[in-house]
Design a protein around this motif. Structure first.
Motif, PDB file in Angstrom:
ATOM      1  N   GLN A 187       7.535  19.884  -1.706  1.00 21.17           N
ATOM      2  CA  GLN A 187       8.438  20.032  -2.837  1.00 21.17           C
ATOM      3  C   GLN A 187       9.202  18.748  -3.139  1.00 21.17           C
ATOM      4  OE1 GLN A 187       8.699  21.461   0.104  1.00 21.17           O
ATOM      5  NE2 GLN A 187      10.816  21.590   0.848  1.00 21.17           N
ATOM      6  N   ILE A 188       9.242  17.840  -2.148  1.00 18.95           N
ATOM      7  CA  ILE A 188       9.946  16.565  -2.349  1.00 18.95           C
ATOM      8  C   ILE A 188       8.985  15.485  -2.834  1.00 18.95           C
ATOM      9  CG2 ILE A 188      11.290  14.751  -1.218  1.00 18.95           C
ATOM     10  CD1 ILE A 188      12.349  16.815   0.713  1.00 18.95           C
ATOM     11  N   ILE A 189       7.821  15.379  -2.192  1.00 13.12           N
ATOM     12  CA  ILE A 189       6.906  14.283  -2.531  1.00 13.12           C
ATOM     13  C   ILE A 189       5.810  14.705  -3.502  1.00 13.12           C
ATOM     14  CG2 ILE A 189       7.301  13.206  -0.299  1.00 13.12           C
ATOM     15  CD1 ILE A 189       4.522  14.199   0.538  1.00 13.12           C
ATOM     16  N   GLY A 190       5.710  16.013  -3.748  1.00 13.22           N
ATOM     17  CA  GLY A 190       4.680  16.474  -4.688  1.00 13.22           C
ATOM     18  C   GLY A 190       3.376  16.769  -3.973  1.00 13.22           C
ATOM     19  N   ASP A 191       2.372  17.176  -4.741  1.00 10.07           N
ATOM     20  CA  ASP A 191       1.078  17.540  -4.161  1.00 10.07           C
ATOM     21  C   ASP A 191       0.309  16.283  -3.763  1.00 10.07           C
ATOM     22  OD1 ASP A 191       1.575  20.222  -4.563  1.00 10.07           O
ATOM     23  OD2 ASP A 191       0.705  20.206  -6.592  1.00 10.07           O
ATOM     24  N   THR A 192      -0.170  16.269  -2.530  1.00  8.20           N
ATOM     25  CA  THR A 192      -1.011  15.182  -2.031  1.00  8.20           C
ATOM     26  C   THR A 192      -2.161  15.782  -1.242  1.00  8.20           C
ATOM     27  OG1 THR A 192       0.312  14.983  -0.003  1.00  8.20           O
ATOM     28  CG2 THR A 192       0.879  13.521  -1.831  1.00  8.20           C
ATOM     29  N   SER A 193      -3.282  15.073  -1.247  1.00  8.06           N
ATOM     30  CA  SER A 193      -4.420  15.531  -0.452  1.00  8.06           C
ATOM     31  C   SER A 193      -4.167  15.236   1.015  1.00  8.06           C
ATOM     32  CB  SER A 193      -5.694  14.827  -0.919  1.00  8.06           C
ATOM     33  OG  SER A 193      -5.622  13.438  -0.600  1.00  8.06           O
ATOM     34  N   VAL A 241      10.725   9.375   7.168  1.00  6.08           N
ATOM     35  CA  VAL A 241       9.551   9.400   6.283  1.00  6.08           C
ATOM     36  C   VAL A 241       8.683  10.620   6.571  1.00  6.08           C
ATOM     37  CG1 VAL A 241       7.353   8.233   5.812  1.00  6.08           C
ATOM     38  CG2 VAL A 241       9.466   6.923   5.854  1.00  6.08           C
ATOM     39  N   ILE A 242       8.427  10.876   7.871  1.00 13.27           N
ATOM     40  CA  ILE A 242       7.584  12.031   8.226  1.00 13.27           C
ATOM     41  C   ILE A 242       8.264  13.341   7.830  1.00 13.27           C
ATOM     42  CG2 ILE A 242       6.591  13.282  10.178  1.00 13.27           C
ATOM     43  CD1 ILE A 242       6.205  10.562  11.559  1.00 13.27           C
ATOM     44  N   TRP A 243       9.575  13.402   8.042  1.00 13.85           N
ATOM     45  CA  TRP A 243      10.320  14.622   7.693  1.00 13.85           C
ATOM     46  C   TRP A 243      10.202  14.918   6.196  1.00 13.85           C
ATOM     47  CZ3 TRP A 243      14.607  15.796   4.662  1.00 13.85           C
ATOM     48  CH2 TRP A 243      15.181  17.048   4.863  1.00 13.85           C
ATOM     49  N   ILE A 244      10.320  13.857   5.404  1.00 14.59           N
ATOM     50  CA  ILE A 244      10.204  14.040   3.948  1.00 14.59           C
ATOM     51  C   ILE A 244       8.759  14.326   3.550  1.00 14.59           C
ATOM     52  CG2 ILE A 244      10.466  12.885   1.712  1.00 14.59           C
ATOM     53  CD1 ILE A 244      12.779  11.296   2.915  1.00 14.59           C
ATOM     54  N   ALA A 245       7.831  13.640   4.183  1.00 13.05           N
ATOM     55  CA  ALA A 245       6.424  13.782   3.807  1.00 13.05           C
ATOM     56  C   ALA A 245       5.890  15.177   4.069  1.00 13.05           C
ATOM     57  CB  ALA A 245       5.578  12.759   4.575  1.00 13.05           C
ATOM     58  N   LEU A 246       6.473  15.855   5.020  1.00 14.72           N
ATOM     59  CA  LEU A 246       6.012  17.206   5.343  1.00 14.72           C
ATOM     60  C   LEU A 246       6.575  18.263   4.388  1.00 14.72           C
ATOM     61  CD1 LEU A 246       6.204  17.069   9.252  1.00 14.72           C
ATOM     62  CD2 LEU A 246       4.146  17.097   7.832  1.00 14.72           C
ATOM     63  N   TYR A 256       0.834  -1.207   0.000  1.00 16.42           N
ATOM     64  CA  TYR A 256       0.000   0.000   0.000  1.00 16.42           C
ATOM     65  C   TYR A 256       0.866   1.253   0.000  1.00 16.42           C
ATOM     66  CZ  TYR A 256      -3.542   3.351   1.541  1.00 16.42           C
ATOM     67  OH  TYR A 256      -4.375   4.448   1.638  1.00 16.42           O
ATOM     68  N   LEU A 257       1.930   1.236   0.824  1.00 16.76           N
ATOM     69  CA  LEU A 257       2.822   2.397   0.896  1.00 16.76           C
ATOM     70  C   LEU A 257       3.516   2.652  -0.437  1.00 16.76           C
ATOM     71  CD1 LEU A 257       4.438   1.832   4.422  1.00 16.76           C
ATOM     72  CD2 LEU A 257       2.762   3.589   3.802  1.00 16.76           C
ATOM     73  N   PHE A 258       3.978   1.566  -1.079  1.00 17.60           N
ATOM     74  CA  PHE A 258       4.623   1.737  -2.386  1.00 17.60           C
ATOM     75  C   PHE A 258       3.612   2.187  -3.443  1.00 17.60           C
ATOM     76  CE2 PHE A 258       8.231  -0.408  -0.571  1.00 17.60           C
ATOM     77  CZ  PHE A 258       9.305   0.027  -1.339  1.00 17.60           C
ATOM     78  N   TYR A 259       2.394   1.764  -3.304  1.00 14.72           N
ATOM     79  CA  TYR A 259       1.340   2.218  -4.222  1.00 14.72           C
ATOM     80  C   TYR A 259       1.096   3.706  -4.042  1.00 14.72           C
ATOM     81  CZ  TYR A 259      -3.407   3.003  -5.940  1.00 14.72           C
ATOM     82  OH  TYR A 259      -4.512   3.521  -6.571  1.00 14.72           O
ATOM     83  N   MET A 260       1.123   4.139  -2.763  1.00 14.77           N
ATOM     84  CA  MET A 260       0.883   5.560  -2.485  1.00 14.77           C
ATOM     85  C   MET A 260       2.071   6.416  -2.934  1.00 14.77           C
ATOM     86  SD  MET A 260      -2.109   5.944  -0.885  1.00 14.77           S
ATOM     87  CE  MET A 260      -1.976   7.414   0.117  1.00 14.77           C
ATOM     88  N   ASN A 261       3.309   6.006  -2.602  1.00 12.10           N
ATOM     89  CA  ASN A 261       4.505   6.787  -2.962  1.00 12.10           C
ATOM     90  C   ASN A 261       5.721   5.873  -2.847  1.00 12.10           C
ATOM     91  OD1 ASN A 261       6.766   8.597  -3.008  1.00 12.10           O
ATOM     92  ND2 ASN A 261       5.366  10.263  -2.489  1.00 12.10           N
ATOM     93  N   TRP A 262       6.154   5.315  -3.984  1.00  8.26           N
ATOM     94  CA  TRP A 262       7.220   4.326  -3.936  1.00  8.26           C
ATOM     95  C   TRP A 262       8.570   4.915  -3.565  1.00  8.26           C
ATOM     96  CZ3 TRP A 262      11.526   4.535  -7.054  1.00  8.26           C
ATOM     97  CH2 TRP A 262      11.465   5.400  -8.157  1.00  8.26           C
ATOM     98  N   ARG A 263       8.808   6.192  -3.951  1.00 10.43           N
ATOM     99  CA  ARG A 263      10.096   6.810  -3.607  1.00 10.43           C
ATOM    100  C   ARG A 263      10.232   6.990  -2.094  1.00 10.43           C
ATOM    101  NH1 ARG A 263       8.403   9.588  -8.175  1.00 10.43           N
ATOM    102  NH2 ARG A 263       9.827   9.462  -9.981  1.00 10.43           N
ATOM    103  N   LEU A 264       9.179   7.502  -1.511  1.00  7.30           N
ATOM    104  CA  LEU A 264       9.205   7.715  -0.064  1.00  7.30           C
ATOM    105  C   LEU A 264       9.292   6.386   0.697  1.00  7.30           C
ATOM    106  CD1 LEU A 264       9.002   9.895   2.124  1.00  7.30           C
ATOM    107  CD2 LEU A 264       6.524   9.654   2.052  1.00  7.30           C
ATOM    108  N   SER A 265       8.662   5.364   0.157  1.00  8.07           N
ATOM    109  CA  SER A 265       8.628   4.057   0.828  1.00  8.07           C
ATOM    110  C   SER A 265       9.978   3.354   0.836  1.00  8.07           C
ATOM    111  CB  SER A 265       7.597   3.150   0.151  1.00  8.07           C
ATOM    112  OG  SER A 265       6.312   3.745   0.190  1.00  8.07           O
ATOM    113  N   LEU A 266      10.847   3.688  -0.118  1.00 14.42           N
ATOM    114  CA  LEU A 266      12.182   3.086  -0.143  1.00 14.42           C
ATOM    115  C   LEU A 266      12.964   3.391   1.126  1.00 14.42           C
ATOM    116  CD1 LEU A 266      13.289   3.656  -3.863  1.00 14.42           C
ATOM    117  CD2 LEU A 266      12.804   1.476  -2.740  1.00 14.42           C
ATOM    118  N   THR A 267      12.633   4.545   1.755  1.00 14.35           N
ATOM    119  CA  THR A 267      13.334   4.936   2.981  1.00 14.35           C
ATOM    120  C   THR A 267      13.155   3.896   4.078  1.00 14.35           C
ATOM    121  OG1 THR A 267      12.877   7.249   2.418  1.00 14.35           O
ATOM    122  CG2 THR A 267      13.581   6.782   4.681  1.00 14.35           C
ATOM    123  N   ILE A 268      11.945   3.295   4.139  1.00 12.85           N
ATOM    124  CA  ILE A 268      11.658   2.304   5.190  1.00 12.85           C
ATOM    125  C   ILE A 268      12.526   1.064   5.022  1.00 12.85           C
ATOM    126  CG2 ILE A 268       9.848   0.828   6.135  1.00 12.85           C
ATOM    127  CD1 ILE A 268       7.828   2.940   5.330  1.00 12.85           C
TER     128      ILE A 268
END
Length: 594
Positions: free
Chosen positions: A284-290, A276-281, A169-181
């Motif tokens: 400009q790194i993860i793009g526009d998300t709702s 992950v939280i630091w990047i998610a906030l 699910y995490l990779f489906y949502m954002n695979w780049r960010l999920s690689l950190t885990i």
């Protein structure tokens, strides 16, 4: 030299790993028969894992719906929440119930196998292993095995599926960010590997210490009369405290390893989550998300912590279970008592010892070139000081011990060629140490292969052993339960029940090992008459007890240091003024005194 040693270590480690895998796969092979229940476990935990992902997705829909005017979607959420938790409960029930079905059946199967094996093991195994350690294997260790099989598989399936679905699910949502885990995966693997070795060693030590505790308890309980009469309470208390404290220390050391292992893994998870939280906030790194997508992602990432912790904790269960599994398989893999004999000849009780020698594993010569021919129906008395070899000679006849030299021939056949159960079926034995079971008087007399004896046969054997009268005085007669080892009876009463059991067997060979030693003079008089009757037409070997039996024996065999030093009847040996005469004066003459 050190290089050679270092080079050998990886090989040893690889060998241990291979051995562990072999043991583990062998254990898992026991679960094949429960494959239908296993499918239900898989389905149940798959449903349970799917609900974890559904929680994150449901939160996303709820948050996104708050910003919309679609009231129908909002009205659907309570129904979805109820449905979600219903599915979660159903999946959890299926997984937990059917994994318990597999687990308890595994314990049942292993206990049956171990107990069956214990009944087939040679006497040497019981001499080399205390009853406490044997009991601990069948009671304590078997329970630990479930930790390496059903419990670990339950966690691996349930939490493994949860981790896989959440990561998906995490990779489906954002695979780049999920690689950190995934960066922390090698660190977690290293911690688990280091902890596993320590856990295995401590688990083995813990199980051994549990055997020591069980052994002390059994000795104190079985020997309670000696403990009380000789004031051994404080000694036994200190001994139990010492072994229990050792068990406590091993247990706490195992807890320390487990307690350090889990927080370390959680710390690495927390570091990954922080990144992950630091990047998610940072849009400009993860793009526009709702807002819903952001919260759902963080929720799913947070939900990873619990199943990862469970998968980490399972390492301790696997190591504990594998240590127990090895000890159990060590018993199951023991060679059965040798029984290669095929012959079932008519048994009349003719016995020949030709140059028979028995050497114990420590090198002690128990029997040395024994030559003794016993005719059918003859009564032979064995006398000699303690350690002379009398019991060993009898044990070779019963095949409790194996002779390494010479020939032991029974009714024209070497004893190894006679089928073992058939041989023992034709030998009745009365021991000085009477063994009675926590059953009725009737069941103790008609024990084992005698269980089909008729009431008339049981009563006749009891009367012949002069046991019938005192049996009828018991609260329920022959249906009276004797309790643990029949300790509610006197020594003489217990001895007479053992003689009744031997008489009911009606075997052509009778062995009496101090058979009247526990009787008073009056009981001994009646029992001696019964034994005289029982010995008629039977080959009887008597290990020296009271004078009357010795005098009436056809031949008396005097033994010393594993050798036969004199043979003859009572009067002949007295006339020789040899070793028997000395024994007679020293040990038996007192019986003639008033």
């Amino acid at each position: 030299m050190n290089k050679a040693k270092d080079a050998s270590q990886p090989n040893a480690s690889q060998s241990d790993a291979k051995s562990d895998l072999q043991v583990y796969f062998r254990l898992l092979s026991y679960l094949k028969v429960y494959w239908k229940a296993g499918i239900l476990v898989l389905i149940g935990f798959a449903i349970n894992a799917a609900t974890e992902v559904s929680i994150a997705q449901l939160i996303k829909y709820i948050i996104d719906a708050i910003n919309t005017a679609d009231q129908s979607a909002k009205n659907l959420f309570p129904v979805l929440v109820i449905f979600l938790f219903f599915c979660r409960g159903l999946g959890s029930f299926l997984g937990n119930y059917f994994s318990a079905v597999i687990s308890r059946n595994l314990v049942f199967t292993l206990r049956q196998q171990i107990f069956d094996k214990l009944l087939k093991l040679p006497t040497a195994y019981y001499l080399n292993n205390s009853s406490g350690h044997i009991t601990a294997k069948i009671i304590y260790n078997v329970e630990q095995v479930t930790a390496a099989s059903t419990e670990s598989l339950k966690t691996i399936v349930r939490d493994g599926l949860t981790v896989i679905l959440l990561l998906g699910y995490l990779f489906y949502m954002n695979w780049r960010l999920s690689l950190t885990i995934l960066i922390i995966a090698p660190l977690i693997a290293l911690v688990i590997r280091k902890a596993a070795k320590r856990m295995r060693r401590l688990s083995t030590q813990l199980q051994n210490s549990m055997g020591d505790v069980s052994h002390v308890v059994q000795e104190a309980v079985n020997g309670y009369s000696v403990v009380k009469s000789f004031g051994g309470q404080e000694y036994e208390k200190q001994r139990f405290h010492r072994y229990s404290f050792e068990n406590l220390k091993k247990g706490l050391k195992l807890v320390v390893v487990v307690s350090i292992n889990t927080p370390l893994v959680q710390l690495f998870m927390a570091i990954a989550m922080s990144i992950v939280i630091w990047i998610a906030l940072r849009p400009q790194i993860i793009g526009d998300t709702s807002a819903g997508e952001f919260v759902a992602y963080i929720t799913a990432a947070g939900l990873l912590s619990k199943p990862v912790k469970a998968l980490t904790d399972i390492n301790e269960k696997i190591q504990r279970g594998l240590a127990a599994t090895k000890s159990i398989f060590d018993v199951i893999d023991q060679a059965d008592e040798p029984n290669l004999g095929q012959f079932k000849p008519p048994m009349s009780g003719q016995i020949q010892f030709n140059q028979v020698g028995v050497t114990y594993p420590d090198g002690t010569k128990a029997l040395d070139q024994i030559n003794l021919h016993i005719e059918s129906g003859e009564t032979i008395a064995l006398v000699g000081r303690s350690g002379a070899g009398k019991s060993t000679l009898v044990n070779t006849l019963l095949r409790y011990q194996t002779h390494q030299e010479g020939q032991l021939i029974v009714d024209g056949h070497e004893i190894e060629d006679i089928e073992l159960n058939y041989l023992r079926h034709h030998i009745a034995m009365v021991n000085q140490q009477v063994i009675l079971f926590d059953r009725t008087v009737r069941e103790n007399i008609a024990y084992g292969e005698l269980a089909d004896a008729t009431e008339e046969q049981i009563i006749a054997a009891s009367k012949a052993a002069y046991a019938h009268d005192f049996i009828m005085e018991l609260p329920k007669g022959y249906d009276t339960n004797l309790g643990a080892n029949g300790l509610n009876l006197s020594g003489g009463q217990r001895q007479r029940l053992a003689i009744a059991r031997a008489m009911l067997k009606n075997a052509p060979i009778l062995i009496l090992d101090e058979a009247t030693s526990a009787l008073d003079n009056q009981s001994e008089h009646y029992i001696q008459q019964a034994l005289d009757q029982a010995m008629q037409g039977r080959t009887t070997i008597v290990i020296a007890h009271r004078l009357s039996t010795i005098e009436n024996a056809d031949r008396i065999v005097v033994m010393d240091h594993g050798q036969i030093i004199e043979v003859g009847n009572h009067q002949e040996l007295l006339d020789k003024q040899g070793e028997y005469a000395k024994l007679y004066q020293r040990q038996f003459h007192l019986d003639d005194e008033p």
